[in-house]
Design an enzyme around this catalytic site. Structure first.
Site, PDB file in Angstrom:
ATOM      1  N   ALA A  72      10.508 -43.036  60.073  1.00 41.69           N
ATOM      2  CA  ALA A  72      10.573 -44.282  60.834  1.00 41.69           C
ATOM      3  C   ALA A  72      12.006 -44.494  61.296  1.00 41.69           C
ATOM      4  O   ALA A  72      12.940 -43.919  60.738  1.00 41.69           O
ATOM      5  CB  ALA A  72      10.152 -45.431  59.925  1.00 41.69           C
ATOM      6  N   GLY A  91       7.682 -41.233  58.041  1.00 45.87           N
ATOM      7  CA  GLY A  91       6.723 -41.369  59.131  1.00 45.87           C
ATOM      8  C   GLY A  91       6.445 -40.036  59.823  1.00 45.87           C
ATOM      9  O   GLY A  91       5.350 -39.824  60.354  1.00 45.87           O
ATOM     10  N   GLU A 130       4.021 -38.358  57.835  1.00 47.40           N
ATOM     11  CA  GLU A 130       2.741 -39.063  57.992  1.00 47.40           C
ATOM     12  C   GLU A 130       2.046 -38.677  59.304  1.00 47.40           C
ATOM     13  O   GLU A 130       0.817 -38.690  59.376  1.00 47.40           O
ATOM     14  CB  GLU A 130       2.968 -40.579  57.874  1.00 47.40           C
ATOM     15  CG  GLU A 130       3.249 -40.968  56.403  1.00 47.40           C
ATOM     16  CD  GLU A 130       3.776 -42.370  56.216  1.00 47.40           C
ATOM     17  OE1 GLU A 130       4.787 -42.704  56.870  1.00 47.40           O
ATOM     18  OE2 GLU A 130       3.195 -43.139  55.427  1.00 47.40           O
ATOM     19  N   GLU A 151      10.589 -42.344  51.009  1.00 47.73           N
ATOM     20  CA  GLU A 151      10.668 -43.798  51.208  1.00 47.73           C
ATOM     21  C   GLU A 151      11.274 -44.545  50.028  1.00 47.73           C
ATOM     22  O   GLU A 151      11.943 -45.564  50.209  1.00 47.73           O
ATOM     23  CB  GLU A 151       9.272 -44.364  51.521  1.00 47.73           C
ATOM     24  CG  GLU A 151       8.841 -44.201  52.983  1.00 47.73           C
ATOM     25  CD  GLU A 151       8.257 -42.843  53.304  1.00 47.73           C
ATOM     26  OE1 GLU A 151       8.393 -41.920  52.472  1.00 47.73           O
ATOM     27  OE2 GLU A 151       7.657 -42.696  54.385  1.00 47.73           O
TER      28      GLU A 151
HETATM   29  N1  3HC Z   1      16.154 -43.835  61.414  1.00 44.90           N
HETATM   30  C1  3HC Z   1      17.236 -44.177  62.134  1.00 44.90           C
HETATM   31  N2  3HC Z   1      18.329 -43.396  62.251  1.00 44.90           N
HETATM   32  C2  3HC Z   1      18.313 -42.217  61.603  1.00 44.90           C
HETATM   33  C3  3HC Z   1      17.229 -41.795  60.825  1.00 44.90           C
HETATM   34  C4  3HC Z   1      16.112 -42.651  60.754  1.00 44.90           C
HETATM   35  N3  3HC Z   1      15.026 -42.321  60.058  1.00 44.90           N
HETATM   36  N4  3HC Z   1      17.505 -40.592  60.294  1.00 44.90           N
HETATM   37  C5  3HC Z   1      18.728 -40.261  60.731  1.00 44.90           C
HETATM   38  N5  3HC Z   1      19.212 -41.240  61.533  1.00 44.90           N
HETATM   39  C6  3HC Z   1      20.490 -41.245  62.248  1.00 44.90           C
HETATM   40  C7  3HC Z   1      21.671 -41.371  61.301  1.00 44.90           C
HETATM   41  O1  3HC Z   1      21.972 -42.723  61.026  1.00 44.90           O
HETATM   42  C8  3HC Z   1      22.760 -40.666  62.061  1.00 44.90           C
HETATM   43  O2  3HC Z   1      23.242 -41.568  63.013  1.00 44.90           O
HETATM   44  P1  3HC Z   1      24.806 -41.582  63.391  1.00 44.90           P
HETATM   45  O3  3HC Z   1      25.118 -40.196  63.853  1.00 44.90           O
HETATM   46  O4  3HC Z   1      24.885 -42.621  64.434  1.00 44.90           O
HETATM   47  O5  3HC Z   1      25.532 -41.937  62.131  1.00 44.90           O
HETATM   48  C9  3HC Z   1      22.015 -39.577  62.833  1.00 44.90           C
HETATM   49  O6  3HC Z   1      20.646 -39.978  62.850  1.00 44.90           O
HETATM   50  C10 3HC Z   1      22.087 -38.216  62.185  1.00 44.90           C
HETATM   51  O7  3HC Z   1      21.698 -38.350  60.820  1.00 44.90           O
HETATM   52  P2  3HC Z   1      22.489 -37.589  59.658  1.00 44.90           P
HETATM   53  O8  3HC Z   1      23.938 -37.731  59.884  1.00 44.90           O
HETATM   54  O9  3HC Z   1      21.914 -38.049  58.381  1.00 44.90           O
HETATM   55  O10 3HC Z   1      22.079 -36.067  59.988  1.00 44.90           O
HETATM   56  P3  3HC Z   1      21.817 -34.879  59.011  1.00 44.90           P
HETATM   57  O11 3HC Z   1      21.545 -33.714  59.861  1.00 44.90           O
HETATM   58  O12 3HC Z   1      22.879 -34.816  57.968  1.00 44.90           O
HETATM   59  O13 3HC Z   1      20.454 -35.261  58.238  1.00 44.90           O
HETATM   60  C11 3HC Z   1      18.193 -36.000  58.042  1.00 44.90           C
HETATM   61  C12 3HC Z   1      19.256 -35.344  58.933  1.00 44.90           C
HETATM   62  C13 3HC Z   1      17.864 -35.103  56.846  1.00 44.90           C
HETATM   63  C14 3HC Z   1      16.961 -36.229  58.868  1.00 44.90           C
HETATM   64  C15 3HC Z   1      18.761 -37.344  57.502  1.00 44.90           C
HETATM   65  O14 3HC Z   1      19.245 -38.088  58.599  1.00 44.90           O
HETATM   66  C16 3HC Z   1      17.761 -38.211  56.776  1.00 44.90           C
HETATM   67  O15 3HC Z   1      17.486 -37.975  55.623  1.00 44.90           O
HETATM   68  N6  3HC Z   1      17.252 -39.247  57.452  1.00 44.90           N
HETATM   69  C17 3HC Z   1      16.397 -40.246  56.837  1.00 44.90           C
HETATM   70  C18 3HC Z   1      15.038 -39.721  56.527  1.00 44.90           C
HETATM   71  C19 3HC Z   1      14.180 -40.793  55.929  1.00 44.90           C
HETATM   72  O16 3HC Z   1      14.534 -41.448  54.978  1.00 44.90           O
HETATM   73  N7  3HC Z   1      12.992 -40.980  56.497  1.00 44.90           N
HETATM   74  C20 3HC Z   1      12.064 -41.934  56.000  1.00 44.90           C
HETATM   75  C21 3HC Z   1      12.230 -43.197  56.746  1.00 44.90           C
HETATM   76  S1  3HC Z   1      11.177 -44.473  56.119  1.00 44.90           S
HETATM   77  C22 3HC Z   1       9.702 -44.168  56.831  1.00 44.90           C
HETATM   78  O17 3HC Z   1       9.538 -43.205  57.505  1.00 44.90           O
HETATM   79  C23 3HC Z   1       8.641 -45.188  56.568  1.00 44.90           C
HETATM   80  C24 3HC Z   1       7.309 -44.735  57.002  1.00 44.90           C
HETATM   81  O18 3HC Z   1       6.487 -44.597  55.896  1.00 44.90           O
HETATM   82  C25 3HC Z   1       6.679 -45.650  57.990  1.00 44.90           C
END
Ligand code: 3HC
Length: 702
Positions: free
Chosen positions: A63, A102, A105, A125
């Site tokens: 997400a 997401g 998902e 999450e």
């Molecule tokens: N939402 C918004 N922004 C995100 C994001 C997300 N899910 N994932 C990454 N970003 C952004 C970061 O803030 C960063 O922005 P910036 O350059 O402006 O600081 C940019 O994308 C790059 O991210 P990273 O620096 O973390 O890049 P990496 O290559 O080191 O890592 C990654 C990539 C492994 C995908 C890591 O970003 C990550 O773990 N992201 C979060 C994943 C996550 O937690 N997903 C679950 C979200 S909750 C969800 O999905 C709920 C669902 O059930 C509905």
């Protein structure tokens, strides 16, 4: 159609491509694009199967985390994923990079899954204080066994493609281009006239002993994830998959998820997600400032710190030259490094051949000239200004022009150290935490003359060795140790007032600190703080009770674990038990010093430790030592065991309310030693204005 998603059809195979850099997060435009694509596909006669894939470095990484604070705009997750699952043709998710949250998902709502061999699948999450809220808790246990599904979600760790295939999540693992792989798989499905295989129609796998399993997992969570609400909520949601029909399970999941998203735990963890990334941005730094390459590193000092730092670089594949003044120290240092790696081999986290490769990357030397070709040299000898100056003068002579010289000092004035070189602009503080090869935090100290590209290189090298680099300006203790000073002072004073070490540490641990501070001192050595205080004696408050317990233990040689006793007693396995002699000794000392025996309770201990630390944090912000309140939170959660689910000390302060903290500090000023309880002007200003550190930080950005 929104441009983040495109649809193309060729030879009866439709390809839905998501292209939303940097990580294809499932923001509103992606959801709208997917809705449009799957609506367009309805009733198509020229389509036999559909592939969903992504451009760029990864499949959908989840997400859009920022959207949880602003509200989820239409179309919602369920609507979009419902359209995918309902699709009349087989839908194949073609996954490269990481399918997270997401994103995962989406793959669960698809009918088949093809993965690149390096792809990973995860539902992280809980790291955000929420649960998979787009059907993950209902669909995953229908595709892989219930226990494996629970463990994947509880651990938040993504699993590799091969494991996902073994568990039945992934239908095929491919090498090469993932979209081509997905199309080839879709063609096979079309050729054999395969029908959609909807996850929702399948039964939960491995649910025979579900009641026992959930009881065991709840007990595990209560023990290992204390003070948190999302893990138990996750188990409730997954139990819904076992007990309820799919649609009802989905509704129950949504209801649980909706409660978690605005709760403090989730807000704290979202705050840290962005704070961890914000630390890389240095206000005022021109965008064209480039990092210098770091391909060879020199380390001065083969002790615990120098050895740990050498391991960080060797782990990253960077050759290291490790220097010490004595052969004996060098041999000991190299042997310790090998022993540390051997421990990883015996635990199974490192292969023997990797151990050998890493050892080969570290070259011991007694000769300063061997550091001549390094791009970065880090001095890591013990805290002594004269010694550090001597080393920097030597380094200045041998280190090549353009190389960076870092010092691992945790307390000394880096401007003074830099001044002995002819190139203070190349000098920066690199404050590692012990054990350096394990701890996440790296405080980067921006000295007066440090040049912008050296600062950028320091941030880059932190990333290179997988650490979180946080920039601080020069002051005693920088961010972390300066705030630790009042925190530990209060903890120790409570002992003189009649609390026991167990009560003090217990209060801190119940709050969620990884360890109580007194147990930390015992582990690190009670002499460490004592010796630095001796060096700064002339600067300390005129107060005989100031850190008195530490002094008393030092006078008796009760230096903590290494001596078998400190604040606690330790057996040969380093298991700790209370020490009645120490308790009595400190109470008696309190009496001798005329300190009232007030036996502070858990709440008071906590408030004194935390509020004094927060007050100091406000000073750091005023003085510009820390760039942002959120940087302080990153320092404390990544380096000092502060619970992430409370967001770090400054976020925690905002969540308590600054006025409440301010009022309590005023109360402490009247009941305790007033010299320690003056509210920082920034705290006072924000508290009286009904504001917060977050609002202050946001205001400075604009
Ligand atoms: N939402 C918004 N922004 C995100 C994001 C997300 N899910 N994932 C990454 N970003 C952004 C970061 O803030 C960063 O922005 P910036 O350059 O402006 O600081 C940019 O994308 C790059 O991210 P990273 O620096 O973390 O890049 P990496 O290559 O080191 O890592 C990654 C990539 C492994 C995908 C890591 O970003 C990550 O773990 N992201 C979060 C994943 C996550 O937690 N997903 C679950 C979200 S909750 C969800 O999905 C709920 C669902 O059930 C509905």
């Amino acid at each position: 159609m929104a441009e983040a998603v495109s649809l193309s059809i060729s030879d009866n195979i439709a390809v839905v491509t998501i292209d939303s850099p940097p990580v294809n997060a499932m923001a509103q435009n992606v959801r709208a694009g997917l809705k449009q694509a799957f609506t367009d596909l309805k009733g198509r006669k020229d389509v036999k199967a559909v592939v969903i894939g992504c451009k760029g470095r990864t499949f959908v990484a989840g997400a859009d985390i920022g959207e949880f604070d602003t509200g989820i705009a239409a179309p919602g997750y369920h609507e979009v994923l419902g359209l995918i699952e309902d699709c009349a043709f087989p839908v194949v998710a073609a996954v490269h990079g990481t399918a997270l949250g997401g994103g995962m998902e989406i793959t669960l709502a698809s009918h088949y899954r093809v993965a690149h061999e390096a792809a990973r699948f995860g539902l992280p999450e809980l790291t955000l204080g929420i649960i998979p809220g787009a059907g993950g808790t209902q669909r995953l246990p229908r595709l892989i066994p219930l226990e494996a599904a629970i463990d994947l979600m509880l651990s938040s760790k993504p699993m590799p493609a091969a494991k996902a295939q073994e568990l039945g999540l992934v239908d095929a693992v491919v090498t090469g281009d993932i979209i081509e792989g997905g199309i080839a798989f879709a063609r096979e499905l079309a050729a054999r006239g395969a029908a959609p295989r909807r996850t929702r129609d399948q039964a939960v796998r491995g649910a025979e002993n579900a009641a026992e399993l959930f009881a065991a997992k709840r007990a595990q969570v209560a023990k290992t994830m204390r003070n948190r609400q999302s893990p138990l909520a996750l188990l409730d949601a997954v139990e819904g998959a076992v007990k309820l029909p799919f649609d009802e399970g989905l509704k129950a999941e949504s209801a649980i998820s909706d409660k978690l998203v605005p709760a403090t735990e989730a807000r704290a963890l979202r705050h840290l997600f962005f704070a961890d990334r914000e630390v890389r941005r240095i206000p005022g730094l021109a965008a064209n400032v480039k990092a210098r390459p770091v391909t060879r590193v020199g380390i001065v000092g083969a002790g615990t710190m120098g050895g740990g730092i050498s391991m960080c670089y060797a782990n990253a594949g960077v050759p290291v030259t490790l220097l010490d003044a004595k052969q004996e120290a060098l041999d000991r240092g190299m042997a310790t490094i090998r022993k540390n790696y051997e421990r990883s081999v015996s635990r199974g986290s490192l292969k023997q051949e990797q151990l050998e490769q890493r050892m080969q990357l570290i070259t011991p030397t007694l000769d300063y000239a061997a550091l001549g070709s390094a791009d970065l040299v880090i001095e890591a000898v013990f805290e002594n200004m004269a010694l550090k100056k001597e080393i920097f003068a030597k380094l200045d002579k041998v280190v090549r022009k353009g190389a960076i010289i870092g010092t691992n000092t945790s307390t000394l004035d880096i401007d003074e150290i830099a001044a002995v070189t002819g190139r203070p602009e190349d000098v920066v503080g690199l404050h590692f935490f012990s054990p350096a090869n394990v701890m996440q935090l790296l405080e980067i100290v921006h000295a007066k003359r440090t040049s912008p590209d050296v600062l950028v290189t320091a941030l880059e090298t932190a990333k290179q060795i997988k650490k979180t680099g946080v920039v601080a300006k020069v002051c005693y203790g920088f961010i972390g140790n300066r705030m630790m000073d009042p925190y530990a002072r209060e903890a120790e004073h409570c002992l003189l007032e009649g609390a026991t070490p167990e009560q003090v540490d217990g209060a801190l641990q119940n709050f969620g600190m990884a360890m109580g501070i007194l147990a930390v001192f015992d582990m690190a050595g009670v002499d460490i703080g004592y010796l630095t205080r001796l060096e700064r004696k002339h600067l300390l408050p005129d107060d005989p009770s100031f850190y008195r317990p530490d002094t008393m233990l030092n006078e008796r040689g009760w230096l903590g674990q290494k001596a078998g006793r400190g604040y606690y007693r330790y057996d040969s396995a380093r298991k700790r038990t209370p020490d009645p002699e120490v308790i009595e000794l400190l109470w008696e000392e309190g009496k001798r010093l005329g300190i009232e025996r007030r036996q502070p309770g858990e709440q008071e201990i906590l408030e004194r430790c935390l509020y004094s630390m927060i007050n100091e944090g406000a000073r750091l912000l005023e003085e510009g030592i820390a760039l942002r309140a959120s940087d302080i939170d990153v320092v404390y959660t990544s380096g000092y065991g502060f619970p992430r689910y409370r967001g770090g000390p400054m976020f925690y302060a905002d969540s308590v309310g600054l006025k409440k903290i301010y009022d309590r500090i005023l109360e402490f000023r009247s009941t305790l030693d007033p010299q320690y309880w003056t509210p920082a002007p920034l705290l006072e200003k924000l508290a009286l204005a009904g504001s917060s550190f977050a609002a202050w930080q946001a205001g400075r950005k604009n």
